[in-house]
Design a protein around this motif. Structure first.
Motif, PDB file in Angstrom:
ATOM      1  N   UNK A   4       4.060   6.037  -4.743  1.00 48.06           N
ATOM      2  CA  UNK A   4       3.710   5.177  -5.879  1.00 48.06           C
ATOM      3  C   UNK A   4       4.921   4.635  -6.613  1.00 48.06           C
ATOM      4  N   UNK A   5       6.047   5.347  -6.563  1.00 39.62           N
ATOM      5  CA  UNK A   5       7.253   4.885  -7.276  1.00 39.62           C
ATOM      6  C   UNK A   5       8.257   4.259  -6.314  1.00 39.62           C
ATOM      7  N   UNK A   6       7.850   4.021  -5.092  1.00 38.75           N
ATOM      8  CA  UNK A   6       8.700   3.317  -4.146  1.00 38.75           C
ATOM      9  C   UNK A   6       9.640   4.179  -3.340  1.00 38.75           C
ATOM     10  N   UNK A   7       9.585   5.504  -3.504  1.00 36.48           N
ATOM     11  CA  UNK A   7      10.462   6.369  -2.733  1.00 36.48           C
ATOM     12  C   UNK A   7       9.896   6.564  -1.325  1.00 36.48           C
ATOM     13  N   UNK A   8      10.756   6.626  -0.295  1.00 32.99           N
ATOM     14  CA  UNK A   8      10.263   6.827   1.076  1.00 32.99           C
ATOM     15  C   UNK A   8       9.489   8.126   1.195  1.00 32.99           C
ATOM     16  N   UNK A  15      12.668  10.469  11.856  1.00 27.87           N
ATOM     17  CA  UNK A  15      14.010  10.611  11.306  1.00 27.87           C
ATOM     18  C   UNK A  15      14.751   9.285  11.306  1.00 27.87           C
ATOM     19  N   UNK A  16      14.603   8.496  12.394  1.00 24.23           N
ATOM     20  CA  UNK A  16      15.304   7.211  12.463  1.00 24.23           C
ATOM     21  C   UNK A  16      14.795   6.247  11.406  1.00 24.23           C
ATOM     22  N   UNK A  17      13.481   6.241  11.151  1.00 21.20           N
ATOM     23  CA  UNK A  17      12.916   5.305  10.186  1.00 21.20           C
ATOM     24  C   UNK A  17      13.389   5.623   8.767  1.00 21.20           C
ATOM     25  N   UNK A  18      13.440   6.897   8.413  1.00 25.55           N
ATOM     26  CA  UNK A  18      13.871   7.261   7.074  1.00 25.55           C
ATOM     27  C   UNK A  18      15.376   7.076   6.892  1.00 25.55           C
ATOM     28  N   UNK A  19      16.131   7.173   8.004  1.00 25.40           N
ATOM     29  CA  UNK A  19      17.580   6.996   7.909  1.00 25.40           C
ATOM     30  C   UNK A  19      17.990   5.534   7.947  1.00 25.40           C
ATOM     31  N   UNK A  20      17.102   4.684   8.469  1.00 20.55           N
ATOM     32  CA  UNK A  20      17.449   3.264   8.626  1.00 20.55           C
ATOM     33  C   UNK A  20      17.303   2.550   7.287  1.00 20.55           C
ATOM     34  N   UNK A  21      18.234   1.660   6.942  1.00 15.09           N
ATOM     35  CA  UNK A  21      18.142   0.991   5.628  1.00 15.09           C
ATOM     36  C   UNK A  21      17.000  -0.003   5.520  1.00 15.09           C
ATOM     37  N   UNK A  25      13.109  -1.467   6.099  1.00 19.60           N
ATOM     38  CA  UNK A  25      11.790  -0.827   6.168  1.00 19.60           C
ATOM     39  C   UNK A  25      11.188  -0.845   7.572  1.00 19.60           C
ATOM     40  N   UNK A  26      11.557  -1.843   8.380  1.00 19.20           N
ATOM     41  CA  UNK A  26      11.055  -1.934   9.752  1.00 19.20           C
ATOM     42  C   UNK A  26      12.208  -1.676  10.715  1.00 19.20           C
ATOM     43  N   UNK A  27      11.921  -0.983  11.800  1.00 17.36           N
ATOM     44  CA  UNK A  27      12.969  -0.696  12.767  1.00 17.36           C
ATOM     45  C   UNK A  27      12.392  -0.332  14.126  1.00 17.36           C
ATOM     46  N   UNK A  67       0.860  -1.188   0.000  1.00 15.61           N
ATOM     47  CA  UNK A  67       0.000   0.000   0.000  1.00 15.61           C
ATOM     48  C   UNK A  67       0.898   1.242   0.000  1.00 15.61           C
ATOM     49  N   UNK A  68       0.699   2.114  -0.918  1.00 16.27           N
ATOM     50  CA  UNK A  68       1.519   3.313  -1.025  1.00 16.27           C
ATOM     51  C   UNK A  68       1.012   4.384  -0.060  1.00 16.27           C
ATOM     52  N   UNK A  69       1.888   5.328   0.231  1.00 17.34           N
ATOM     53  CA  UNK A  69       1.508   6.462   1.072  1.00 17.34           C
ATOM     54  C   UNK A  69       0.415   7.275   0.377  1.00 17.34           C
ATOM     55  N   UNK A  70      -0.561   7.792   1.114  1.00 16.22           N
ATOM     56  CA  UNK A  70      -1.650   8.547   0.481  1.00 16.22           C
ATOM     57  C   UNK A  70      -1.140   9.860  -0.108  1.00 16.22           C
ATOM     58  N   UNK A  71      -1.630  10.169  -1.328  1.00 12.72           N
ATOM     59  CA  UNK A  71      -1.260  11.437  -1.960  1.00 12.72           C
ATOM     60  C   UNK A  71      -1.882  12.614  -1.233  1.00 12.72           C
TER      61      UNK A  71
END
Length: 583
Positions: free
Chosen positions: A209-213, A175-181, A183-185, A81-85
């Protein structure tokens, strides 16, 4: 007149009886000493095994407590499921998913939230079965608005705007989630500013939709239940159990404080080295030193050391499974005197019996001597067998006095170490010991396909627990155990390994086809409807189990490798599409 000697002063009856009384006293004291030594060695062995089992129980409970967070986040944001636009446009769907997510493990995961790179935020906090609070920020700036709602589709009401600005992009979990390699942390353990309890947050990175965080979903896991779990653990009067990070900071402890109070009612974490409980500090120091010298693994181990008071302490320890993503240690410590307390009391009783036996021997002579020495010899031999690790041979208990109490204590410990209390099957320790014995036996025989190990995972057990309750889940596990035991031959061993996982030892197979035939037979047996779900589960509710096979020696030549191969085979088989698959 010649001087009379002692033998001249004694009667003939006394002269004949006294040597036997002395002999009885000497023999009883000798046997008591041997029993003490053998019993002490036996208690040391069994206490080590008891500590290992206790560490295992804590590890399993932690896995259940912590592992539910992944299921909560999967319900909130299913994989794919992608992030909502547009957060505001998709709010209805998010509310429904978050409501369902907080229903998975409402205790302790009753708060699920999401923030994105644009500064939008939505969070649902369930504080009862029907009542919840929605925290919403649809703009890129400004404070959040808090609404009350009842039920999954209840209207939003009573909006309140917060005084302070909540910026999700500046929060550590975001910040930690986006910096962590990965997907779960997990975030580091921290003190919640509202409850002043320890919290750790599970995060899941959400892509566009294109897989970017694009954003982060998260759920908080209060750790107060870890402390409660340790407090309920019953090892001995003076025992202590704790969960601690490698640097010594406490997550939970069975007694004493795991946090310290600062000024203005604030709290901070307490390290094991700072604990006022000497056993907590010394047990952690011993395990930390062992880890520095040899490293720490997830398999429970034991060690012993002398405490500050000079008393010996036995410790069981293990690292939490790294697959959970947490670097925690489990430590259980018991003063050795606690384990020996019952033995010491029995030794005192034996000494009292020795004095009584000496007086009785004055009248009964060799008859009493024969009875006492025979019973003590049998008890010493039984204690020696248990001390040598022969746990499969039951102890026969006929007496009802102190000697019988000691023998029954050995028998009870032996039974607890070998049996899973819920299903009545063999437990994990018994199965591991049996496989090790079978490998040693097979190496002497040298057959090519001498035996096989099956790893079994019962399907849909979590759904059964969630839908019908833990009592039904327990009944299902018992019935599954009976089916597995009824589907194998006499001589094969079935054990409950952990949770809804079972391990089966096929004592002998001709070849791999023979093991595959056994798997096919057991899979068919497990697909039949369960009696424990009759009248409870809806029509069409299907169950089953996944079976993995490992054969010795082709798939592994030691216990760990065999179980790992069987586990991998089971998961590979679980992933294969099947028409009978209930999912």
């Amino acid at each position: 007149m010649p001087q009379r000697t002692l033998s001249d002063r004694l009667s003939l009856r006394s002269l004949l009886t006294l040597p036997y009384a002395v002999l009885v006293l000497a023999l009883v004291l000798l046997m008591a000493g041997l029993s003490w030594r053998t019993g002490r060695d036996t208690v040391d062995t069994l206490s080590g095994q008891l500590l290992v089992e206790s560490v295992n129980r804590i590890a399993v409970s932690l896995e259940r407590h912590v592992g539910g967070a992944d299921a909560v986040l999967e319900a909130a944001f299913p994989t794919g499921i992608a992030a909502p636009d547009n957060l505001e446009a998709g709010l209805g769907e998010l509310r429904q998913r978050f409501w369902l997510a907080t229903s998975v493990h409402r205790e302790p995961n009753n708060y699920v939230y999401y923030g994105d790179r644009q500064g939008h935020f939505v969070g649902l906090w369930r504080f009862s079965e029907q009542e919840a609070e929605l925290r919403l920020r649809t703009g890129a700036q400004g404070p959040r608005t808090i609404y009350r709602l009842s039920g999954i589709a209840g209207p939003l009401r009573s909006p309140v705007t917060e005084d302070k600005v909540f910026e999700p992009r500046e929060r550590p979990w975001f910040q930690a989630a986006l910096a962590h390699p990965a997907p779960l942390g997990w975030t580091p353990v921290y003190v919640d500013f509202k409850t002043q309890d320890l919290i750790v947050t599970r995060t899941k990175r959400i892509g566009n939709d294109v897989g970017e965080p694009e954003g982060v979903a998260a759920t908080d896991l209060p750790l107060a239940q870890v402390n409660a779990l340790l407090g309920r653990l019953s090892l001995s009067e003076n025992a202590v159990a704790m969960v601690v990070e490698p640097d010594g900071r406490l997550i939970g402890v069975s007694r004493g404080a795991h946090m310290k109070t600062l000024g203005a009612g604030q709290h901070d974490r307490l390290s094991a080295q700072q604990s006022t409980d000497a056993l907590v500090a010394s047990a952690y120091a011993a395990v930390h030193q062992r880890g520095s010298d040899e490293g720490l693994g997830t398999a429970p181990r034991t060690l012993s050391f002398d405490g500050a008071d000079g008393r010996a302490v036995q410790v069981g320890y293990a690292r939490v499974d790294p697959a959970l993503g947490l670097d925690w240690l489990i430590v259980a410590a018991v003063p050795r005197a606690d384990f020996l307390g019952g033995l010491q009391r029995s030794f005192v009783h034996a000494a009292v019996l020795a004095g009584v036996a000496t007086l009785v021997a004055l009248g009964l002579g060799w008859a009493v001597l024969g009875v006492v020495t025979r019973e003590l010899r049998q008890l010493a031999e039984a204690a020696r067998r248990v001390g040598d690790g022969m746990l499969d041979e039951p102890l026969e208990v006929h007496r009802r006095d102190e000697l019988g109490e000691l023998a029954r204590s050995f028998a009870d410990m032996q039974q607890r170490l070998l049996t899973d209390q819920l299903t009545g099957l063999s437990n994990r320790g018994a199965m591991l010991r049996r496989i090790e014995d079978r490998i040693l036996q097979q190496r002497r025989r040298g057959d090519r396909w001498p035996f096989a190990v099956m790893f079994i995972d019962f399907d849909r057990f979590k759904a059964i627990n969630d839908s019908f309750g833990h009592s039904v889940g327990d009944a299902v596990l018992k019935e599954v155990g009976q089916r597995l035991r009824g589907g194998v031959r006499i001589g094969d061993l079935v054990a409950r390994y952990a949770g809804d996982e079972f391990v089966l030892l096929l004592e002998s197979v001709d070849n791999r086809a023979d093991a595959e035939a056994a798997r096919t037979h057991l899979e068919a047996a497990m697909r039949a409807p369960l009696d424990s779900l009759a009248g409870i589960a809806p029509d069409g509710f299907q169950t089953g189990a996944s079976f993995g096979i490992a054969l010795y020696p082709d798939d592994g030549q030691d216990t760990e490798t065999l179980l790992r191969h069987a586990d991998a085979d089971m998961y590979a088989r679980k992933q294969q599409p099947s028409d009978a698959d209930p999912h």
